[in-house]
Scaffold this motif. Structure first.
Motif, mmCIF file in Angstrom:
data_model
loop_
_atom_site.group_PDB
_atom_site.id
_atom_site.type_symbol
_atom_site.label_atom_id
_atom_site.label_comp_id
_atom_site.label_asym_id
_atom_site.label_seq_id
_atom_site.Cartn_x
_atom_site.Cartn_y
_atom_site.Cartn_z
ATOM 1 N N THR A 183 20.265 7.462 6.929
ATOM 2 C CA THR A 183 18.985 8.173 6.948
ATOM 3 C C THR A 183 18.604 8.761 5.599
ATOM 4 O O THR A 183 17.608 9.483 5.492
ATOM 5 N N GLY A 184 19.374 8.461 4.561
ATOM 6 C CA GLY A 184 19.055 9.005 3.249
ATOM 7 C C GLY A 184 19.399 10.472 3.094
ATOM 8 O O GLY A 184 18.717 11.200 2.353
ATOM 9 N N GLY A 185 20.415 10.923 3.784
ATOM 10 C CA GLY A 185 20.878 12.300 3.634
ATOM 11 C C GLY A 185 20.497 13.226 4.764
ATOM 12 O O GLY A 185 20.898 14.391 4.789
ATOM 13 N N LYS A 186 19.724 12.761 5.739
ATOM 14 C CA LYS A 186 19.285 13.613 6.839
ATOM 15 C C LYS A 186 20.233 13.506 8.029
ATOM 16 O O LYS A 186 20.847 12.473 8.251
ATOM 17 N N LYS A 193 24.231 10.175 7.483
ATOM 18 C CA LYS A 193 23.538 10.581 6.260
ATOM 19 C C LYS A 193 23.249 9.382 5.372
ATOM 20 O O LYS A 193 22.198 9.304 4.726
ATOM 21 N N TYR A 194 24.192 8.447 5.314
ATOM 22 C CA TYR A 194 23.997 7.252 4.487
ATOM 23 C C TYR A 194 22.824 6.430 5.012
ATOM 24 O O TYR A 194 21.981 5.948 4.256
#
Length: 416
Positions: free
Chosen positions: A236-239, A233-234
């Motif tokens: 990919t910006g939360g994905k 998540k870190y």
């Protein structure tokens, strides 16, 4: 305040010799493995608060007055028990350690979720104390803890690690030094978790003396991670999903396919033996018949024709090419995954998945096997496979088994 507390537990010196202590506790854990009352190696435990944050949140001056107890608060903590103190039949004190911090558990029968089971769970003020509603012991330590944590040899240095995972080592030399380059770090990462490093990640070069093709190279970079969702998540910006359209069209559907053996059976039009019987001679005859010369399946399985190698070849021939869009195959038989934990509800299978995309495997992940008795049996099965000619099968790694004696908490890992 109710606390569900998970711990790797080990009492200090009880007066027994180390050998007697280990024998007594081994018998006790073996009995629990049979009765499952409770299960000594549960699969998972959710932690809501670290030991450090627990102390920071509830240990503030004035937060809890001396002699009082917070009600209607529930937290889930984890740690290693260093000491147990008894005060009558209905009161126990524990000293849990984690993240370099320590606290106190004050377990009373009246606070227990199941008061009638209090004695069996917990057999063998002015201070901030945890009042547990329930306690789990998912990773028993079968050895006495030392009274002091000091290295005898202060000059000891650990300069290199060579994993004994299933693969050929890559042999080379530097001047007059003959070297085995790193195959994989997995077993050593788990030993570090036993040594109280809660999460381990490794990105590095590994070297394997194997064949070369479009998807295999003797030197490559590998990522090992323990519970890596937060890291993904870190990055990919939360994905946690990525768009992939190999057939020239957008689509985000990911297929989860339940049961490797079921998939093979449907594809080949045969009924495979159950997962818990794939290691026996009857299954060996069944698999060899599938690869027999002139068989309609036309699978080239060269010697040695061990059960795991034949099954892997069938997967390579009939499962991998099917999936262009991302797909995850779960429900692997235990004989294929000697380091994976058994499936909690499906006999003979383990909790493992492989990701396939564009007709090739791209990742492998599983719940780590932390039952030392079960792990030794899996290693012994690997020895039998090696005796049948599989030179990639694993021997018994006594160092790793010895580490499991000291308690590996429930752990998940992945490899890319």
């Amino acid at each position: 305040m109710s606390i569900y507390f998970h711990c790797t537990i080990a009492a200090r010196d009880s007066g027994d010799t180390p050998e007697t202590y280990f024998e007594l506790h081994s018998r006790h854990i073996q009995k629990l493995r049979e009765t499952q009352l409770p299960n000594p190696y549960p699969h998972k435990y959710e932690v809501s608060l670290s030991m450090l944050h627990y102390i920071e949140r509830y240990g503030l001056e004035g937060k809890i007055k001396s002699g009082e107890k917070l009600e209607d608060f529930t937290e889930c903590l984890a740690g290693r028990i260093h000491n147990v103190r008894l005060s009558g039949q209905n009161l126990r004190f524990y000293d849990p350690h984690g993240e370099g911090q320590s606290a106190q558990i004050m377990a009373t029968k009246q606070d227990a979720k199941d008061p009638e089971a209090f004695a069996s769970v917990h057999d063998n003020m002015g201070e901030l104390s945890i009042a547990p509603k329930e306690m789990m012991f998912p990773a028993p330590n079968l050895h006495q803890l030392p009274s002091e944590h000091v290295l005898k040899d202060q000059e000891t240095r650990y300069l290199g690690l060579l994993s004994k995972l299933i693969s050929h080592p890559y042999v080379t030399r530097h001047n007059d030094l003959h070297l085995h380059l790193r195959v994989a770090p997995e077993l050593y990462l788990k030993q570090l978790i036993v040594g109280r490093l809660d999460r381990m990640y490794d990105i590095g070069r590994v070297f394997r003396s194997e064949g070369i093709d479009l998807t295999h190279n003797p030197e490559f970079t590998i990522l090992y991670g323990s519970l890596i969702e937060s890291m993904v998540k870190y990055i990919t910006g939360g994905k946690t999903t990525l768009l992939y359209h190999p057939e020239g069209k957008d689509g985000d559907k990911v297929y989860e396919l339940d049961g490797m053996i079921l998939l093979l059976g449907k594809k080949l039009g045969v009924k495979f033996p159950p997962g818990d019987r794939l290691h026996i001679e009857e299954a060996s005859r069944f698999l060899r018949d599938l690869c027999a010369e002139g068989c309609r399946h036309n699978v080239d399985c060269s010697e040695p024709r061990t059960n795991p190698l034949i099954t892997e070849q069938l997967v390579s021939e009939y499962i991998e090419p099917l999936y262009i869009s991302p797909a995850f195959v779960v429900g692997h038989p235990q004989v294929l995954s000697p380091l994976a934990k058994w499936h909690r509800s499906r006999c003979g299978l383990c909790e493992c998945f492989e990701g396939f995309m564009h007709g090739k495997e791209f990742c492998n992940a599983y719940t780590e096997l932390n039952d030392l008795f079960g792990q030794r049996l899996r290693f012994e099965e690997q020895v039998r496979q090696k005796e049948q000619g599989d030179d990639e099968a694993q021997g018994i790694d006594e160092t790793f088994v010895d580490a499991l004696d000291r308690g590996l908490p429930p752990t998940g890992g992945c490899r890319y």
